[in-house]
Design a protein around this motif. Structure first.
Motif, mmCIF file in Angstrom:
data_model
loop_
_atom_site.group_PDB
_atom_site.id
_atom_site.type_symbol
_atom_site.label_atom_id
_atom_site.label_comp_id
_atom_site.label_asym_id
_atom_site.label_seq_id
_atom_site.Cartn_x
_atom_site.Cartn_y
_atom_site.Cartn_z
ATOM 1 N N GLU A 12 81.674 133.672 20.736
ATOM 2 C CA GLU A 12 81.431 135.106 20.955
ATOM 3 C C GLU A 12 82.416 135.694 21.983
ATOM 4 O O GLU A 12 82.921 134.988 22.848
ATOM 5 N N PHE A 13 82.629 136.989 21.882
ATOM 6 C CA PHE A 13 83.516 137.702 22.798
ATOM 7 C C PHE A 13 82.787 138.886 23.418
ATOM 8 O O PHE A 13 82.139 139.656 22.713
ATOM 9 N N ILE A 14 82.931 139.004 24.733
ATOM 10 C CA ILE A 14 82.381 140.173 25.433
ATOM 11 C C ILE A 14 83.561 141.116 25.687
ATOM 12 O O ILE A 14 84.528 140.737 26.349
ATOM 13 N N VAL A 15 83.482 142.322 25.142
ATOM 14 C CA VAL A 15 84.630 143.234 25.188
ATOM 15 C C VAL A 15 84.266 144.535 25.885
ATOM 16 O O VAL A 15 83.185 145.099 25.650
ATOM 17 N N SER A 16 85.172 144.997 26.763
ATOM 18 C CA SER A 16 84.993 146.349 27.305
ATOM 19 C C SER A 16 86.357 146.990 27.530
ATOM 20 O O SER A 16 87.375 146.306 27.585
ATOM 21 N N LYS A 17 86.335 148.300 27.624
ATOM 22 C CA LYS A 17 87.546 149.061 27.930
ATOM 23 C C LYS A 17 87.227 149.996 29.085
ATOM 24 O O LYS A 17 86.084 150.447 29.232
ATOM 25 N N THR A 18 88.253 150.299 29.893
ATOM 26 C CA THR A 18 88.070 151.268 30.982
ATOM 27 C C THR A 18 89.201 152.287 30.950
ATOM 28 O O THR A 18 90.247 152.050 30.350
ATOM 29 N N ASN A 19 88.986 153.377 31.667
ATOM 30 C CA ASN A 19 90.083 154.320 31.888
ATOM 31 C C ASN A 19 90.916 153.806 33.073
ATOM 32 O O ASN A 19 90.652 152.716 33.597
ATOM 33 N N LEU A 20 91.866 154.593 33.520
ATOM 34 C CA LEU A 20 92.781 154.136 34.573
ATOM 35 C C LEU A 20 92.080 153.885 35.904
ATOM 36 O O LEU A 20 92.561 153.132 36.738
ATOM 37 N N ASP A 21 90.942 154.526 36.101
ATOM 38 C CA ASP A 21 90.181 154.347 37.348
ATOM 39 C C ASP A 21 89.160 153.216 37.275
ATOM 40 O O ASP A 21 88.395 153.014 38.228
ATOM 41 N N GLY A 22 89.092 152.526 36.151
ATOM 42 C CA GLY A 22 88.116 151.445 36.025
ATOM 43 C C GLY A 22 86.732 151.906 35.603
ATOM 44 O O GLY A 22 85.757 151.170 35.759
ATOM 45 N N LYS A 23 86.656 153.108 35.063
ATOM 46 C CA LYS A 23 85.363 153.560 34.520
ATOM 47 C C LYS A 23 85.235 153.095 33.074
ATOM 48 O O LYS A 23 86.190 153.224 32.284
ATOM 49 N N ILE A 24 84.083 152.574 32.728
ATOM 50 C CA ILE A 24 83.865 152.006 31.391
ATOM 51 C C ILE A 24 83.908 153.102 30.325
ATOM 52 O O ILE A 24 83.224 154.126 30.452
ATOM 53 N N THR A 25 84.727 152.872 29.297
ATOM 54 C CA THR A 25 84.808 153.841 28.192
ATOM 55 C C THR A 25 84.261 153.248 26.897
ATOM 56 O O THR A 25 83.967 153.963 25.955
ATOM 57 N N TYR A 26 84.155 151.907 26.865
ATOM 58 C CA TYR A 26 83.653 151.228 25.665
ATOM 59 C C TYR A 26 83.104 149.862 26.032
ATOM 60 O O TYR A 26 83.657 149.184 26.913
ATOM 61 N N GLY A 27 82.046 149.439 25.377
ATOM 62 C CA GLY A 27 81.562 148.066 25.492
ATOM 63 C C GLY A 27 81.042 147.629 24.136
ATOM 64 O O GLY A 27 80.359 148.420 23.470
ATOM 65 N N ASN A 28 81.391 146.399 23.716
ATOM 66 C CA ASN A 28 80.832 145.955 22.434
ATOM 67 C C ASN A 28 79.350 145.606 22.619
ATOM 68 O O ASN A 28 78.825 145.633 23.742
ATOM 69 N N SER A 29 78.681 145.277 21.536
ATOM 70 C CA SER A 29 77.221 145.122 21.648
ATOM 71 C C SER A 29 76.862 143.952 22.554
ATOM 72 O O SER A 29 75.867 144.011 23.284
ATOM 73 N N LEU A 30 77.687 142.880 22.565
ATOM 74 C CA LEU A 30 77.384 141.741 23.440
ATOM 75 C C LEU A 30 77.560 142.131 24.912
ATOM 76 O O LEU A 30 76.788 141.700 25.774
ATOM 77 N N PHE A 31 78.575 142.951 25.199
ATOM 78 C CA PHE A 31 78.785 143.436 26.573
ATOM 79 C C PHE A 31 77.543 144.185 27.057
ATOM 80 O O PHE A 31 77.047 143.956 28.170
ATOM 81 N N ILE A 32 77.036 145.053 26.199
ATOM 82 C CA ILE A 32 75.866 145.853 26.572
ATOM 83 C C ILE A 32 74.635 144.954 26.721
ATOM 84 O O ILE A 32 73.927 145.017 27.730
ATOM 85 N N GLN A 33 74.473 144.060 25.764
ATOM 86 C CA GLN A 33 73.316 143.153 25.772
ATOM 87 C C GLN A 33 73.308 142.256 27.018
ATOM 88 O O GLN A 33 72.289 142.126 27.699
ATOM 89 N N MET A 34 74.456 141.653 27.360
ATOM 90 C CA MET A 34 74.526 140.742 28.510
ATOM 91 C C MET A 34 74.262 141.488 29.817
ATOM 92 O O MET A 34 73.668 140.935 30.743
ATOM 93 N N SER A 35 74.737 142.724 29.896
ATOM 94 C CA SER A 35 74.649 143.476 31.155
ATOM 95 C C SER A 35 73.210 143.855 31.524
ATOM 96 O O SER A 35 72.891 144.052 32.692
ATOM 97 N N GLY A 36 72.379 143.988 30.510
ATOM 98 C CA GLY A 36 71.000 144.421 30.768
ATOM 99 C C GLY A 36 70.864 145.932 30.904
ATOM 100 O O GLY A 36 69.753 146.452 31.042
ATOM 101 N N TYR A 37 71.989 146.643 30.893
ATOM 102 C CA TYR A 37 71.958 148.108 30.981
ATOM 103 C C TYR A 37 71.989 148.689 29.566
ATOM 104 O O TYR A 37 72.407 148.021 28.615
ATOM 105 N N SER A 38 71.619 149.961 29.457
ATOM 106 C CA SER A 38 71.787 150.652 28.181
ATOM 107 C C SER A 38 73.233 151.133 28.105
ATOM 108 O O SER A 38 73.916 151.224 29.136
ATOM 109 N N GLU A 39 73.672 151.467 26.905
ATOM 110 C CA GLU A 39 75.042 151.975 26.740
ATOM 111 C C GLU A 39 75.258 153.223 27.603
ATOM 112 O O GLU A 39 76.290 153.392 28.237
ATOM 113 N N LEU A 40 74.232 154.045 27.655
ATOM 114 C CA LEU A 40 74.295 155.292 28.436
ATOM 115 C C LEU A 40 74.491 155.016 29.929
ATOM 116 O O LEU A 40 75.183 155.757 30.628
#
Ligand code: FMN
Length: 162
Positions: A12-40
């Motif tokens: 499995e792969f945990i994937v995320s993307k950020t903008n230049l300041d390190g703010k999250i712009t995308y997370g795949n479903s495993l990223f969201i699931q592992m974090s325990g947070y909602s996408e929002l």
């Protein structure tokens, strides 16, 4: 308080993307699931929402120095979930470029680290963190540089050697 280790599959792969300041712009479903947070709760929030207090700051300093200068980096990272659990990842973080070769955003793909790698990384991070607490980040940077010098390898060579 929760402090359980979470794991994920070898394939499995945990994937995320950020903008230049390190703010999250995308997370795949495993990223969201592992974090325990909602996408929002994740999108538009700084990536340090997952920062674990056991992580030495020098690792993130190195990470940002590398990617801001347009280079990729591999790093072992311990992440903290919303409930206070944790999970280890082996992260590959890369800048993405626009058509003018300007950095447009950052991208990270994480795999499950091997037990062997964590046996090396855990005591190393504990020493770096202790150094930071006692003497500050420049001192832990110096410590890491010294360790690499003694081994006769660069950070990149070291991190890909186990
Ligand atoms: C694409 C990308 C992915 C990142 N992934 C993580 C991560 O999974 N966990 C983490 O603690 N920091 C991650 N970071 C680094 C954070 O932005 C931040 O530097 C770090 O959490 C330390 O927090 P601080 O810079 O506020 O001290 C990532 C940064 C980028 C650009």
């Amino acid at each position: 308080m929760a402090n359980n280790e979470l794991t994920f599959g070898d394939e499995e792969f945990i994937v995320s993307k950020t903008n230049l300041d390190g703010k999250i712009t995308y997370g795949n479903s495993l990223f969201i699931q592992m974090s325990g947070y909602s996408e929002l709760e994740l999108i538009d929030h700084p990536h340090n929402i997952l920062r674990h207090p056991d992580m030495p700051a020098v690792v993130f300093k190195l990470l940002w120095n590398q990617i801001r200068s347009g280079k990729e980096i591999f790093a072992y990272v311990k992440n903290k979930t919303k409930s206070g659990d944790f999970y280890w990842v082996f992260a590959h973080v890369t800048p993405s470029f626009d058509s003018n070769r300007k950095i447009s955003n950052y991208h990270s793909v994480r795999r499950k680290p091997t037990t062997k790698a964590l046996e090396i990384i855990k005591p190393l991070y504990a020493s770096l963190l202790q150094k930071e607490k006692n003497s500050g980040i420049p001192a832990s940077e110096e410590m890491l540089a010294q360790i690499l010098k003694e081994k006769g390898v660069s950070y990149d060579e070291f991190i890909l050697s186990f």
